[in-house]
Design a protein around this motif. Structure first.
Motif, mmCIF file in Angstrom:
data_model
loop_
_atom_site.group_PDB
_atom_site.id
_atom_site.type_symbol
_atom_site.label_atom_id
_atom_site.label_comp_id
_atom_site.label_asym_id
_atom_site.label_seq_id
_atom_site.Cartn_x
_atom_site.Cartn_y
_atom_site.Cartn_z
ATOM 1 N N THR A 122 0.828 -1.207 0.000
ATOM 2 C CA THR A 122 0.000 0.000 0.000
ATOM 3 C C THR A 122 0.858 1.251 0.000
ATOM 4 N N PHE A 123 1.892 1.258 0.850
ATOM 5 C CA PHE A 123 2.781 2.423 0.939
ATOM 6 C C PHE A 123 3.471 2.675 -0.397
ATOM 7 N N MET A 124 4.030 1.626 -0.992
ATOM 8 C CA MET A 124 4.768 1.793 -2.235
ATOM 9 C C MET A 124 3.831 2.122 -3.398
ATOM 10 N N ALA A 125 2.588 1.568 -3.365
ATOM 11 C CA ALA A 125 1.626 1.898 -4.421
ATOM 12 C C ALA A 125 1.234 3.363 -4.359
ATOM 13 N N LYS A 126 0.983 3.869 -3.140
ATOM 14 C CA LYS A 126 0.639 5.284 -2.975
ATOM 15 C C LYS A 126 1.807 6.168 -3.418
ATOM 16 N N ARG A 127 3.007 5.736 -3.049
ATOM 17 C CA ARG A 127 4.189 6.506 -3.456
ATOM 18 C C ARG A 127 4.302 6.535 -4.980
ATOM 19 N N TRP A 128 4.019 5.401 -5.622
ATOM 20 C CA TRP A 128 4.094 5.325 -7.080
ATOM 21 C C TRP A 128 3.064 6.244 -7.729
ATOM 22 N N ILE A 129 1.854 6.263 -7.171
ATOM 23 C CA ILE A 129 0.805 7.145 -7.703
ATOM 24 C C ILE A 129 1.208 8.604 -7.542
ATOM 25 N N ASP A 130 1.757 8.944 -6.378
ATOM 26 C CA ASP A 130 2.207 10.317 -6.141
ATOM 27 C C ASP A 130 3.285 10.715 -7.143
ATOM 28 N N ILE A 131 4.196 9.770 -7.440
ATOM 29 C CA ILE A 131 5.259 10.055 -8.409
ATOM 30 C C ILE A 131 4.665 10.302 -9.792
ATOM 31 N N LEU A 132 3.685 9.470 -10.182
ATOM 32 C CA LEU A 132 3.054 9.643 -11.486
ATOM 33 C C LEU A 132 2.301 10.963 -11.572
ATOM 34 N N LEU A 133 1.584 11.319 -10.502
ATOM 35 C CA LEU A 133 0.846 12.582 -10.486
ATOM 36 C C LEU A 133 1.789 13.768 -10.571
ATOM 37 N N GLU A 134 2.912 13.680 -9.866
ATOM 38 C CA GLU A 134 3.884 14.774 -9.893
ATOM 39 C C GLU A 134 4.482 14.911 -11.294
ATOM 40 N N GLU A 135 4.777 13.778 -11.916
ATOM 41 C CA GLU A 135 5.313 13.832 -13.279
ATOM 42 C C GLU A 135 4.280 14.415 -14.246
ATOM 43 N N GLU A 136 3.010 14.035 -14.057
ATOM 44 C CA GLU A 136 1.959 14.575 -14.920
ATOM 45 C C GLU A 136 1.803 16.080 -14.721
ATOM 46 N N ARG A 137 1.880 16.521 -13.456
ATOM 47 C CA ARG A 137 1.766 17.951 -13.168
ATOM 48 C C ARG A 137 2.898 18.727 -13.831
ATOM 49 N N LYS A 138 4.109 18.210 -13.715
ATOM 50 C CA LYS A 138 5.248 18.876 -14.328
ATOM 51 C C LYS A 138 5.113 18.902 -15.844
ATOM 52 N N SER A 139 4.622 17.808 -16.407
ATOM 53 C CA SER A 139 4.453 17.743 -17.855
ATOM 54 C C SER A 139 3.428 18.768 -18.328
ATOM 55 N N ASN A 140 2.297 18.877 -17.609
ATOM 56 C CA ASN A 140 1.264 19.853 -17.974
ATOM 57 C C ASN A 140 1.783 21.277 -17.845
ATOM 58 N N GLN A 141 2.545 21.515 -16.787
ATOM 59 C CA GLN A 141 3.099 22.847 -16.567
ATOM 60 C C GLN A 141 4.058 23.230 -17.695
ATOM 61 N N GLU A 142 4.876 22.270 -18.107
ATOM 62 C CA GLU A 142 5.809 22.550 -19.200
ATOM 63 C C GLU A 142 5.051 22.826 -20.496
ATOM 64 N N MET A 143 3.965 22.088 -20.744
ATOM 65 C CA MET A 143 3.187 22.300 -21.956
ATOM 66 C C MET A 143 2.518 23.675 -21.943
ATOM 67 N N GLN A 144 2.000 24.105 -20.769
ATOM 68 C CA GLN A 144 1.377 25.418 -20.669
ATOM 69 C C GLN A 144 2.398 26.519 -20.898
ATOM 70 N N GLU A 145 3.579 26.336 -20.298
ATOM 71 C CA GLU A 145 4.630 27.345 -20.490
ATOM 72 C C GLU A 145 5.034 27.438 -21.949
ATOM 73 N N GLN A 146 5.136 26.303 -22.598
ATOM 74 C CA GLN A 146 5.504 26.325 -24.010
ATOM 75 C C GLN A 146 4.421 27.005 -24.847
ATOM 76 N N ALA A 147 3.134 26.751 -24.501
ATOM 77 C CA ALA A 147 2.036 27.375 -25.237
ATOM 78 C C ALA A 147 2.036 28.884 -25.045
ATOM 79 N N GLN A 148 2.217 29.321 -23.789
ATOM 80 C CA GLN A 148 2.246 30.759 -23.504
ATOM 81 C C GLN A 148 3.419 31.424 -24.197
ATOM 82 N N ASN A 149 4.555 30.804 -24.143
ATOM 83 C CA ASN A 149 5.742 31.370 -24.787
ATOM 84 C C ASN A 149 5.536 31.468 -26.289
ATOM 85 N N GLY A 150 4.858 30.504 -26.867
ATOM 86 C CA GLY A 150 4.598 30.537 -28.299
ATOM 87 C C GLY A 150 3.644 31.666 -28.677
#
Length: 526
Positions: free
Chosen positions: A457-485
């Protein structure tokens, strides 16, 4: 190289009376008295001098040592000591402790370097223009070359260690010979025992011959020769073509005849608890072999042709001295379900082991594993995995470990693992987990102590948190690229418009100046 009279007084005395003691042939076995050097009867002083200051005490305790028949009997009993002495006289003195320690350190460095090289081969990405089968063949070839080069260096370093081990074995041989001489001097009781052993050997040979005859006559499918103190397996067994099961375990076999290839219908072979140092290449011709047990021997390597036994379902090579497995073992054993390699000296697993798609059980405890192949997650049918007691060598698991989605039992005890891989929470079917005797930091020990479900359970939650953080960073980078464009396009348009306005105003201030070619566009814009 002669025995020390202080530690081995009887042996020293007998060998001093038989300085030309050499191995005897079977034809000469009845001529011990003729072969024996027959010096004139020794006086007490001469006999005493033959074993130094302990001589008088020895001859006082064993006055019959001068008997020619007794000396002949003792001489035959210690022929192995004479042979060992001759060999050691040829190969040299025992190396010092410093030399042996240095050789062991060099050997450890060599093994570590080989492990790094193999890891680099496994981790090297496959070029896009090379297909997977060609790439695997190249990897296997490079891995084999690395092992061969390392083996050349290993032989040089190990020669020092082996020389030390030979001298150590010689010391043990001397101690055993001294005990044998004491028993021989004891008299008829031990002689009767020896006669009994010889008679038992004759009876045993007759029994094996009867089994062979019966197998030929009746076409037996099962033969059990276990626990019969056999020193060799008769070549004739290879002609029992209908044999399906052969059990020759718990004997004293040191070799297996090449004729075993004739057992074309053999499905089960048990050679465990013998003295085998190698297997014949012809074992690869046993195309129907499903169960092979060669545990409890002295094997340092498996022959490559063993990979040609493509019907193998279960392979037990535990409790040997293996340092590696055949390079292509995973590519050529598609039906292997159970592999037991525990209690060996294996430092790394070949990358091909990840291709054992049918494997369900893998026991590799008590080895010297430095890690697992990066693609270990391909063993998607694996249910039981034991990696315990690799001690200071095993420190981490690859991230692909989480792909072992059918894993049910996992033992990682007695290692140096600090953290479980982030993907560990994906092992949904895991029901048994042993992490004892590890410096675990992730997950925290309070979670580990709660059991396997808490860890998952602990490692599964940690894995989900890692995936969510990666998704958040990916979305943020895409928004920044769109705004910059958008900003870049807007700025470019404004620069064009302002430049055109300035040009137009310049023409207004100078009526005689020639009109700009942009006038029509500016008129429209204004």
């Amino acid at each position: 190289m002669d025995p020390n009279p202080t530690n081995f007084p009887i042996l020293s005395y007998v060998m001093s009376r038989l300085p030309s003691l050499t191995p005897k042939t079977a034809a000469d076995s009845n001529n011990n008295l003729d072969d024996l050097e027959q010096p004139p009867p020794l006086s007490d002083a001469a006999a005493a001098s033959s074993v130094g200051p302990l001589g008088p005490q020895l001859l006082g305790q064993m006055p019959n040592l001068d008997d020619a028949n007794l000396l002949a009997s003792m001489g035959g009993a210690i022929s192995d000591v004479a042979q060992a002495r001759s060999v050691l006289n040829l190969i040299g003195d025992r190396p010092t402790h410093e030399e042996v320690d240095a050789a062991r350190a060099d050997l450890a460095d060599l093994e570590a370097r080989l492990s790094r090289q193999l890891e680099e081969i496994v981790l090297e990405p496959r070029p896009a223009d090379v297909d997977i089968h060609t790439w695997r063949a190249r990897q296997a070839e490079r891995e084999l070359k690395c092992r061969e080069e390392a083996e050349k260096e290993r032989r040089v370093v190990k020669s020092v260690i082996q020389l030390d081990e030979m001298h150590d074995a010689y010391e043990r041989l001397l101690a055993d010979a001294e005990k044998r001489l004491v028993r021989i001097y004891g008299g008829a009781g031990d002689a009767a025992d020896d006669a009994g052993v010889a008679a038992a050997g004759d009876e045993l040979n007759e029994e094996v011959a009867e089994i062979l005859q019966e197998a030929y006559g009746k076409g037996m499918e099962r033969v059990d020769l276990s626990g019969r103190r056999l020193r060799l397996l008769p070549e004739a067994f290879g002609r029992i073509s209908g044999l399906v099961v052969l059990d020759a375990s718990a004997n004293q076999l040191s070799t297996i005849p090449d004729s075993i290839a004739g057992l074309q219908n053999l499905e089960e072979l048990n050679l465990s608890s013998n003295l085998l140092t190698l297997l014949p290449d012809s074992i690869g011709l046993l195309q129907k072999l499903k169960f092979l047990n060669i545990s409890g021997n002295k094997l340092s390597a498996l022959p490559d042709p063993i990979c040609q036994c493509r019907s193998l379902v279960e392979l037990d090579v535990s409790f040997n001295s293996l340092t590696y497995l055949p390079t292509n073992i995973g590519y050529e054993l598609p039906n292997l379900k159970k592999l037991m390699i525990q209690l060996n000296k294996i430092r790394s697993l070949p990358s091909s082991i990840c291709e054992l798609k049918s494997l369900r059980y893998l026991d590799a405890h008590f080895n010297e594993l430095h890690g697992l192949p990066i693609a270990i997650g391909r063993l998607t049918n694996l249910e039981v995995l034991n990696l315990s007691s690799n001690f200071s060598d095993l420190k981490e698991l690859p991230e692909t470990f989480g792909d072992l989605t059918n894993l049910k039992e996992l033992d990682l005890s007695n290692n140096q693992i600090h953290a479980l891989p982030d993907t560990f929470g994906r092992l949904e079917n895991l029901t048994k987990l042993n992490l004892d005797q590890n410096p675990i930091e992730l997950p925290p020990m309070e979670i580990v102590n709660q059991g396997v479900e808490a860890v998952k359970t602990f490692m599964a939650k940690r894995w989900i948190d890692i995936l969510l953080e990666e998704e958040r960073k990916s979305n943020q980078e895409m928004q920044e690229q769109a705004q910059n464009g958008w900003l870049t396009r807007s700025t470019s348009w404004l620069k064009n418009v302002s430049g055109n306005v300035i040009g137009y105003l310049g023409t207004v201030g100078s009526p005689m100046a020639p009109k700009s070619p942009k006038d029509a566009y500016l008129d429209q814009q204004l």
